[in-house]
Write a protein that holds these residues in place. Structure first.
Motif, PDB file in Angstrom:
ATOM      1  N   ALA A   1      95.302 112.210  -7.410  1.00  0.00           N
ATOM      2  CA  ALA A   1      95.209 113.586  -7.903  1.00  0.00           C
ATOM      3  C   ALA A   1      93.743 113.991  -7.916  1.00  0.00           C
ATOM      4  N   LEU A   2      93.449 115.174  -7.414  1.00  0.00           N
ATOM      5  CA  LEU A   2      92.093 115.713  -7.479  1.00  0.00           C
ATOM      6  C   LEU A   2      91.940 116.468  -8.793  1.00  0.00           C
ATOM      7  N   VAL A   3      90.882 116.152  -9.525  1.00  0.00           N
ATOM      8  CA  VAL A   3      90.640 116.777 -10.829  1.00  0.00           C
ATOM      9  C   VAL A   3      89.174 117.174 -10.891  1.00  0.00           C
TER      10      VAL A   3
ATOM     11  N   MET B   1      85.430 107.180  -5.436  1.00  0.00           N
ATOM     12  CA  MET B   1      85.635 108.266  -4.487  1.00  0.00           C
ATOM     13  C   MET B   1      84.735 109.471  -4.774  1.00  0.00           C
ATOM     14  N   LEU B   2      84.253 110.062  -3.720  1.00  0.00           N
ATOM     15  CA  LEU B   2      83.559 111.342  -3.739  1.00  0.00           C
ATOM     16  C   LEU B   2      84.274 112.250  -2.755  1.00  0.00           C
TER      17      LEU B   2
END
Length: 79
Positions: A43-45, A70-71
C-alpha cells in the motif's frame, strides 16, 4: 506480474472515519487481490498524512508492516 498486488489509494471522508470502513475496504481489497493470485500486497501511504500512517500502523495485527527499504520516484510529464 502475477504475485504482487497494490493498493494505490485508500481514502475515507473525514466524517466517515473511525467506523471501521477503511479496515473493511482493506479486507475486501486483500480478498480480491488474493483471488487474482497475489501473494504479497503493498500500500502506498503519504508520510505527511498522519491519520493514514496511523491507520496502516494499526494493521500490524493483520500482518501489515512498514517497508522502510522502498522509495518512490515520480516525474510529471504534463507540464
Amino acid at each position: 506480474d502475477g504475485w504482487r498486488g497494490n493498493i494505490y489509494r485508500l481514502a475515507v471522508a473525514p466524517e466517515a472515519r473511525r467506523h471501521g470502513l477503511a479496515r473493511r475496504l482493506v479486507d475486501d481489497a486483500v480478498r480480491v487481490l488474493r483471488a487474482r493470485g497475489a501473494h504479497r500486497i503493498s500500500a502506498l501511504v503519504e508520510r505527511h498524512e498522519a491519520h493514514a500512517v496511523g491507520f496502516w500502523d494499526s494493521l500490524t495485527d493483520q500482518g501489515w508492516r512498514r517497508d522502510e527499504r522502498m522509495l518512490r520516484y515520480i516525474k510529471n510529464v504534463d507540464g
